[in-house]
Design an enzyme around this catalytic site. Structure first.
Site, short mmCIF file in Angstrom:
data_model
loop_
_atom_site.label_atom_id
_atom_site.label_comp_id
_atom_site.label_asym_id
_atom_site.label_seq_id
_atom_site.Cartn_x
_atom_site.Cartn_y
_atom_site.Cartn_z
N ASN A 1 -5.69 10.81 -10.09
CA ASN A 1 -4.88 10.08 -10.40
C ASN A 1 -4.80 8.92 -11.74
O ASN A 1 -3.76 8.81 -11.75
CB ASN A 1 -5.46 8.81 -9.58
CG ASN A 1 -5.72 9.06 -7.66
OD1 ASN A 1 -4.82 9.68 -7.66
ND2 ASN A 1 -6.96 7.88 -6.81
N SER B 1 -5.52 11.93 -1.09
CA SER B 1 -5.76 12.25 -0.14
C SER B 1 -4.79 13.85 0.10
O SER B 1 -4.71 14.72 0.49
CB SER B 1 -5.47 11.80 0.62
OG SER B 1 -4.31 10.26 0.68
N LYS C 1 0.65 -1.41 0.45
CA LYS C 1 -0.07 -0.01 -0.32
C LYS C 1 0.86 1.12 0.20
O LYS C 1 0.58 2.15 -0.77
CB LYS C 1 -1.21 0.23 1.04
CG LYS C 1 -1.77 1.14 1.24
CD LYS C 1 -2.88 0.93 0.22
CE LYS C 1 -4.12 2.24 0.65
NZ LYS C 1 -3.89 3.36 1.05
#
Ligand code: KPL
Length: 320
Positions: free
Chosen positions: A221, A273, A203
């Protein structure tokens, strides 16, 4: 005369530290899961010393809005000592300041779960828990997404897998594990991994590529699938895989790269984020993402120029 504190009734069994979008999402999912007990055994922990009752709103993936009354435990509430499971959903850079002052208020049997982007805070928390081996630590990461519409209203904006695994101290009891399995709802995967660090490094790779590049190039993204980013993405991953190996974690660069591009595709329309933190002039998690790679690289005397450059560029945008 001794000042004895009585523990009020309806003590929550599960508490969530951090009432941001992910904290509130976890709250709604745990309260409405099949494993939820009659009555509400879950509370949020706020920043204030006093406890309050708060109406929350949750807009689910089908656009329906549900209201519920939540207990927001104050940091001085003696019911903290009754909590068996504490889910920490603050940003990586807030973990130490939010959690460490609460540790001596928690039950010696409380199990703690960290759920944030990046790596690093687990080392500080594990050290703080070392003298209390009856407490335990589980680490996790979630790819679910939620958006704050107002302070107490969130919208579920993205499905994704939640990955968890035991890290140190006492293990999570079977009952609490079953309760956590309640996060597996609406077809969202909940996976348990042992050992957990390899999935957290996986991750980390996703965040080390997508978060700084979208923040620096002001893009969603999906734009990172363009050929112009290919070489830089390959270099970031290559450095990360090398550092992970020196940290005892074997990662397959081909699989990591495939997973990074899969997430870029699956979240193509999303703004990461870090993009959002920079846009709103908030601190970012860069020190715990590319910064963690640089920190571990330094320990192993490795050069990681691509990650180092991203760290410096993002810190210039927004000191964290
Ligand atoms: O975790 C994320 C983030 O934005 O922090 C990804 C997976 C990159 C989705 O945007």
């Amino acid at each position: 005369m001794a000042n004895t504190l009585t523990i009020p009734s309806n003590s929550p069994n599960i508490a969530i530290l951090g009432a941001g979008a992910i904290g509130q999402l976890m709250y709604h999912q745990l309260c409405h899961s099949d494993s939820a007990l009659p009555g509400n055994d879950t509370a949020l922990i706020g920043r204030q010393p006093h406890t309050q009752q708060q109406q929350l709103q949750f807009t689910d993936h089908s656009g329906l809005t549900h209201s519920s009354d939540a207990l927001i435990l104050g940091t001085n509430d003696p019911r903290l000592a009754e909590v068996s499971l504490l889910l920490v959903c603050v940003k990586a850079y807030q973990v130490a300041t939010a959690l460490l002052p609460l540790l001596n208020k928690l039950s010696p049997l409380c199990h703690i779960v960290l759920l944030h982007n990046g790596l690093g805070p687990h080392l500080v928390v594990a050290e703080a828990l070392a003298p209390h081996p009856s407490q335990g630590l589980t680490l996790g990461t979630t790819s679910q997404a939620a958006l704050k519409i107002s302070q107490w209203h969130i919208k579920h904006t993205g499905f994704g897998v939640t990955q968890l695994g035991y890290y140190c101290g006492s293990e999570l009891s079977a009952g609490l594990k079953a309760r956590m399995d309640g996060l597996h709802r609406d077809n969202q995967a909940l996976e348990w991994h042992q050992p957990v660090l390899a999935v957290l490094w996986q991750k980390l790779a996703i965040n080390a590529v997508i978060n700084p590049l979208t923040a620096l190039h002001h893009c969603a993204n999906g734009q990172l699938a363009n050929d112009e980013y290919w070489l830089q993405i390959a270099a970031i991953i290559e450095e990360l895989v090398h550092v992970a190996k020196c940290d005892g974690i074997e990662l397959d660069p081909v699989l990591i790269s495939a997973r990074v591009y899969q997430v870029i595709k699956l979240t193509a329309a999303n703004y990461s984020s870090m993009y959002q933190d920079v846009a709103h002039h908030r601190a970012t998690e860069i020190n715990y993402i590319n910064g963690y790679i640089c920190q571990q690289a330094q320990l192993h005397r490795l050069a990681v120029p691509h990650n180092q450059q991203l760290l410096e560029q993002v810190l210039q945008l927004n000191p964290s």
